[in-house]
Write an enzyme that holds these catalytic residues in place. Structure first.
Site, PDB file in Angstrom:
ATOM      1  CG  HIS A 104      36.481  38.185  27.181  1.00 59.87           C
ATOM      2  ND1 HIS A 104      36.238  37.857  25.870  1.00 59.87           N
ATOM      3  CD2 HIS A 104      36.977  39.445  27.171  1.00 59.87           C
ATOM      4  CE1 HIS A 104      36.596  38.868  25.102  1.00 59.87           C
ATOM      5  NE2 HIS A 104      37.054  39.840  25.875  1.00 59.87           N
TER       6      HIS A 104
ATOM      7  CB  CYS B 268      29.482  50.257  36.441  1.00 58.91           C
ATOM      8  SG  CYS B 268      31.109  50.110  37.182  1.00 58.91           S
TER       9      CYS B 268
HETATM   10  C1  PEP Z   1      33.575  45.280  37.739  1.00 61.29           C
HETATM   11  O1  PEP Z   1      34.602  44.765  38.160  1.00 61.29           O
HETATM   12  O2  PEP Z   1      32.473  45.148  38.293  1.00 61.29           O
HETATM   13  C2  PEP Z   1      33.576  46.083  36.502  1.00 61.29           C
HETATM   14  C3  PEP Z   1      32.508  46.736  36.105  1.00 61.29           C
HETATM   15  O3  PEP Z   1      34.723  46.097  35.773  1.00 61.29           O
HETATM   16  P1  PEP Z   1      35.259  44.912  34.853  1.00 61.29           P
HETATM   17  O4  PEP Z   1      34.141  43.942  34.688  1.00 61.29           O
HETATM   18  O5  PEP Z   1      35.682  45.537  33.584  1.00 61.29           O
HETATM   19  O6  PEP Z   1      36.399  44.364  35.652  1.00 61.29           O
END
Ligand code: PEP
Ligand code: MG
Length: 851
Positions: free
Chosen positions: A430, A806
């Protein structure tokens, strides 16, 4: 000069002439550069190059014909031997100067350059030979205090005592031993490991060059120095270096107060005043080299009574910001092309320009180390809680938030802090993700420090105890934690940066968007020329003080009606969030991901929080505690989150969809029509998409009806479970776009928790289980194979589907190379990594063009 060495006579030992067969892959960069200087007719002393093969043989005990090498130089000349590896950064053994010095040359030189200078030369050689070639105890020689003849005699006596034989007098023996010791030093295990750490291949070769000395010692004005035309830190034009009378090699750089500045300088005397003609000649040579060798060069020179010798030339050392400026100036001067300029800056180094950094020259008192999770450096007072961070910010004091790990509840504290330090976590924990998003320096997983949060004490790796309020510096570029406030250098987003990035964009053939959750992120994304938002994580919006209570009421609601009532209070706030994002992005694509985390992340866990919530809901604390406990999951990351919530508690997505559509209509009134992209997280089955899509379409129809206005939107799916990759063909039939969420996809492909892996990742990387942390660099084999499958199947199911990634990998140059080769349309990364991604993508395109 006798018997000129030629390739047909000896392929391994080459006199460097303009046409001699010398190349960097066979003789090393220094030999090749010297040949270029010789071709430019610069005053370079006579030089012989020994190839990698020759040096390899020497290390194995097979010497070349030493007499033939010596025959290339005037009788009685002194020689030096220098290393010439393929890349100067790989290092190599130190140069040995004054080979050939013996009792006879000493007598001759005493006549020509004076007794004192000759004694000094001979003594220097005896000492260097003793320590680096005969490998005698350096302490014995470093204790010699005598100067002139006395110092020389002492050095020779020490040599004889330690080596149990007289100092070798035969120049051929001296040269052979020097070559042998340098060749062997290169092949030693420590040297090999050191250069491999700098990227050298296991079998990297070493060339050696043997060069006639320009002495730099003796009567009249003689000496040596180093000169370059730019500042290595800033890249700005500035004559830099030193000159020291009666010195050799690079001694001027350690020459203390006796060393002269080169250019006239208020701080002290300069070479420009002492030897104006030589100074001008040196500047001209350096400028000529810049033009002809197409790089900023540092030259090592000797002056002998007005006569200048160029002994060596190498590319100047340069910080990332200097590298960028130098490349831009070379291209602007027409010396290199823009494409070449773009290729000359290392993308990862670029992130140093975007943030404040600890001045590389500043002293560092390192008190801890962890993962360098978000670049840049900041100094502040230690605080141990988010509320203290906010109080500190309110007092106008910079603070560093120190936590065991952070959770969504810490986001406001992180906003208030100038940097974050955590005991646990890795690249995708985080703190790391949020830190990069905010551009907040962040070191995570500093597990060797003691985090006594209860006592408000931070214990350094060497046992010092720091209390709340004490000053520390977090260097998120190196992963170090420092005591106090070292000197900093500012970010460098100047004209050169913008010009350079525009050249990179002209070459790039893959899109770059930013992951942006807040107006501040979106503004940064625009400043860094992102082509839209590729991921807006909406859950962060619900932690604001005025939202967390309706959010909790919604979670606690017993009936859909109660839930809708709580969500109705959130709707206008959420709508305002989106209007602002759409306004900032001015018609660029904005991809909004619907709510993803497990709901209990929004509930309090400590006693005070539970009491507050009981008050707000007008319920007994025991009821609230029981409800909170009942919502806990054994494995929340694999539990009720993402699209699963959208199906089990559909009112949340209904509210978000309505907020997006109402914001779309509102923002479209002001400018270009907004076409929002809505994305569903954690999908693993086509039916999930069908169900949610039906509801979202219904919300869209309702908003169109109510407002009497049309709008478009597209719906996409995050492919972040292995099953979604495998079933991408059918999923894509219900989606306009697929975005690979490589954080969760990596977690689920490896079965490796992204929040806990940091604890043992270093063991795995050190022992070669993983070449790299797969949360940091996309695993091209396992995770990569799933992505390739997803791309191929997704396109098979829907030829027009747009594909992106992403996850955090979107900003990593190697991962971008993978995405480009897999046929992905764009990558989306943290706003501060956008420039790195733009440059990395441009370099990939240029490499393809030039083959
Ligand atoms: C991922 O899991 O790669 C993502 C972009 O979402 P998060 O990091 O919010 O789980
Ligand atoms: Mg995810």
């Amino acid at each position: 000069m006798r018997d000129t060495l030629r390739q047909d006579q000896d392929p391994y030992v080459t006199l460097i002439t303009p046409k001699a067969p010398v190349s960097t892959p066979t003789h090393g960069g220094r030999a090749k550069c010297l040949q270029r200087l010789i071709r430019l007719e610069l005053p370079v002393p006579r030089t012989v190059a020994l190839s990698f093969e020759t040096v390899h043989r020497i290390a194995a005990g097979e010497l070349p014909d030493i007499d033939r090498i010596l025959a290339q130089f005037p009788a009685g000349a002194l020689l030096c031997v220098r290393p010439s590896s393929e890349d100067p950064d790989w290092g190599g053994p130190g140069s040995i100067l004054n080979i050939g010095m013996n009792d006879a040359t000493f007598v001759d030189l005493s006549d020509s350059i004076g007794h004192a200078a000759a004694s000094s030369l001979y003594k220097r050689f005896v000492m260097a030979y003793a320590i680096h070639v005969a490998r005698l105890d350096p302490d014995v020689f470093e204790e010699i205090e005598g100067v002139g003849q006395e110092g020389l005699s002492e050095a020779l006596r020490c040599y004889e005592e330690e080596a149990e034989e007289p100092f070798p007098q035969d120049p051929a023996v001296q040269l052979a031993e020097v070559l042998r010791s340098m060749a062997r030093a290169w092949e030693g295990t420590t040297a090999r490991l050191l250069r491999q750490a700098k990227g050298a291949p296991v079998d990297a070769g070493l060339g050696l060059i043997v060069q006639e000395m320009a002495l730099g010692l003796g009567s009249g004005e003689r000496g040596s120095g180093v000169l370059q035309l730019v500042n290595s830190e800033t890249g700005l034009p500035q004559v830099t270096g030193r000159y020291l009378s009666q010195s050799q090699g690079r001694e001027a750089l350690e020459g203390g107060p006796a060393a002269l500045y080169l250019e006239r300088d208020p701080r002290g005397p300069s070479l420009e005043e002492l030897e104006p003609a030589a100074f001008e000649a040196l500047k001209e040579y350096a400028a000529f080299m810049r033009k002809k060798l197409r790089a900023e060069m540092q030259i090592e020179f000797t002056i002998e009574n007005g006569r200048v010798h160029i002994l060596d030339g190498m590319r100047v050392k340069r910080s990332p910001r200097a590298a960028l400026r130098i490349a831009v100036h070379l291209a602007e001067d027409g010396i290199i092309s823009r494409q070449e300029a773009v290729m000359r800056v290392e993308p990862r180094g670029l992130s140093e320009l975007l943030h404040r950094q600890v001045d590389p020259e500043a002293a560092r008192d390192v008190i801890g180390r962890g993962v360098a999770a978000s670049p840049g450096a900041a100094t502040g007072k230690i605080v141990f809680s988010s509320s203290e961070a906010q109080a500190s910010a309110a007092r106008g004091e910079n603070c560093i938030l120190v936590r065991r790990e952070t959770s969504p509840e810490d986001v406001r504290g992180m906003h208030a802090a100038v940097a974050v330090l955590t005991e646990r976590g890795g690249m995708t924990s985080h703190a790391a993700v949020i830190g990069r998003g905010f551009g907040l320096p962040c070191v995570v997983g500093a597990a060797r420090m003691g985090f006594r949060l209860h006592d408000k004490i931070l214990i350094t790796e060497d046992g010092r105890r720091l209390r709340e309020g004490e000053m520390i510096t977090v260097d998120g570029s190196s992963g170090q934690v420092l005591a106090g406030a070292p000197r900093m250098i500012e970010a460098a987003l100047d004209d050169a940066f913008h010009v350079f990035m525009s050249w990179a964009d002209a070459e790039r053939d893959i899109g770059i968007r930013a992951n942006a959750d807040t107006p501040a992120d979106a503004t940064t994304a625009r400043n860094f020329a992102a082509q839209g938002i590729g991921l807006c994580r909406t859950e962060h919006m619900f932690f604001e003080a005025d939202r967390i209570t309706p959010m909790r009421e919604m979670i606690f609601a017993d009936s859909p009606e109660d839930r809708k009532a709580a969500l109705a209070r959130l709707l206008p706030m959420q709508r305002a969030d989106f209007i602002e994002l759409f306004r900032i992005m001015e018609g660029m694509p904005v991809c909004i991901r619907l709510f993803d985390p497990p709901l209990h992340e929004f509930l309090p866990s400590d006693r005070a929080g539970l009491r507050d919530l009981a008050e707000a809901l007008d319920l007994p604390v025991s009821d609230v505690t029981r409800r909170v406990e009942s919502m806990g999951e054994y494995n929340p990351m694999l539990g009720m989150r993402g699209v699963r919530l959208g199906i089990a508690v559909p009112e949340i997505y209904d509210m978000q969809a309505r907020a997006i559509f109402e914001a779309t209509l509102e923002a479209s009134q002001e400018g270009a029509a907004v076409v929002p992209e809505i994305m569903l997280p954690l999908v693993s089955a086509m039916r999930e998409v069908e169900l949610v899509r039906t509801r979202i379409d219904a919300v869209a129809a309702a908003v169109r009806n109510e407002r009497g206005r049309e709008f478009d939107y597209s719906l996409g799916v995050m492919v972040e479970t292995p099953r979604a990759c495998l079933r991408a063909d059918e999923i894509a039939q219900h989606a306009h776009f697929l975005s690979f969420g490589t954080n969760d996809l990596t977690q689920m492909t490896y079965g490796l928790s992204r929040d806990d892996a940091g604890r043992f990742m270093s063991h795995y990387v050190q022992q070669g289980v993983f070449a790299e942390d797969p949360f940091h660099r996309l695993d091209p084999e396992g995770v990569g194979e799933l992505i390739r499958m997803g791309v191929e199947r997704g396109r098979r199911g829907n030829g027009g589907v747009m594909l992106s990634i992403c996850g955090e990998h979107g900003g990593d140059p190697d991962s971008i190379a993978f995405c480009r080769s897999a046929g992905i349309d764009y990558v989306s990364c943290s706003p501060f990594r956008v420039p790195v991604a733009r440059l990395a993508a441009a370099q990939l395109a240029i490499r393809d063009k030039i083959g």
